[in-house]
Design an enzyme around this catalytic site. Structure first.
Site, PDB file in Angstrom:
ATOM      1  N   GLU A  83       0.790  -1.065  -0.057  1.00  0.00           N
ATOM      2  CA  GLU A  83       0.078  -0.006   0.068  1.00  0.00           C
ATOM      3  C   GLU A  83       0.981   1.246   0.045  1.00  0.00           C
ATOM      4  OE1 GLU A  83      -2.723  -0.094  -0.503  1.00  0.00           O
ATOM      5  OE2 GLU A  83      -3.726  -1.757   0.385  1.00  0.00           O
ATOM      6  N   TYR A 123     -13.143  -2.370  -8.146  1.00  0.00           N
ATOM      7  CA  TYR A 123     -12.827  -2.073  -7.047  1.00  0.00           C
ATOM      8  C   TYR A 123     -13.915  -1.805  -5.553  1.00  0.00           C
ATOM      9  CZ  TYR A 123      -9.694   0.122  -3.457  1.00  0.00           C
ATOM     10  OH  TYR A 123      -9.214   0.857  -2.194  1.00  0.00           O
TER      11      TYR A 123
END
Length: 227
Positions: A83, A123
């Site tokens: 991330e 997503y």
């Protein structure tokens, strides 16, 4: 175990397991609420395909729902490695049992966020699937179900925009990343901070090219951005 509050794609079990790999795992999972924060989709992605990803931001009176995972040794490091660009913060979460726990989560710097872009159906589908799996509140699931998503156009103009963006993303991104990493290193930042700065620079550079060059030619690649 280290507690990690997930609110984006990592709410989806399969996504988290894939990112953990063989190096770590989630040893527990609890539906939870992060009060005083709101869910936003303002992390820059790739125009014309995956315009925006999730983050949380402080907002009085708001709440973001997600999952507090207990991660095995090395788990938090895997989260950070997958991330990039986000900033780690420490928060207090309320579990479904009513217990309050301190956990780590990720936010995105205000000066690197974008406005008006939408998440892709793919997503947002991960957040919806994770919410169902972990039995997050019906109210939250209804909220996620009602959110708009970016629909990639199939017109020649839209397809061309996606192809040009993909072709430009690498050279533009590499140039921006190297510049940001060098500046961060000169300021004495560690390797993790340099990588985060580079990642944010890539997103900013790609969207700058979109706004100034691509959008006037190929149309909007974010779904809801003002001209």
């Amino acid at each position: 175990a280290e507690f990690y509050f997930a609110y984006g794609a990592n709410v989806d079990v399969a996504t988290l397991e894939r990112r953990m790999g063989d190096e770590a795992q989630a040893v527990s999972a609890h539906a939870s609420v992060l009060r005083g924060y709101e869910l936003r989709f303002d992390v820059p992605g790739l125009p014309y395909s995956e315009p925006a990803f999730a983050s949380v931001a402080e907002c009085a009176g708001a709440s973001a729902h997600g999952v507090v995972y207990g991660l095995s040794e090395g788990g938090w490091e895997r989260v950070l490695a997958t991330e990039t660009g986000y900033t780690p913060i420490e928060v207090e979460c309320v579990l479904s049992s009513g217990e309050i726990v301190t956990a780590r989560t990720l936010s995105y710097p205000d000066d690197a966020r974008i406005e008006g872009a939408l998440p892709s159906e793919r997503y947002l589908g991960l957040l919806r699937a994770g919410a169902r799996h972990h039995k997050l509140s019906e109210e939250w699931q209804t909220y996620l179900a009602a959110l708009p998503t970016y629909e990639q156009g199939q017109s020649p103009q839209a397809v061309a925009g996606a192809l040009v963006t993909a072709a430009l993303a690498l050279p533009v991104g590499v140039t921006a990343a190297l510049s940001a990493s060098a500046a961060s290193a000169a300021a004495g930042a560690d390797a993790g901070a340099q990588a985060a700065a580079a990642s944010r620079a890539v997103g900013g550079a790609v969207w700058s090219v979109h706004d100034r060059i691509l959008r006037p030619v190929f149309g909007d690649g974010g779904g809801a951005r003002a001209a």
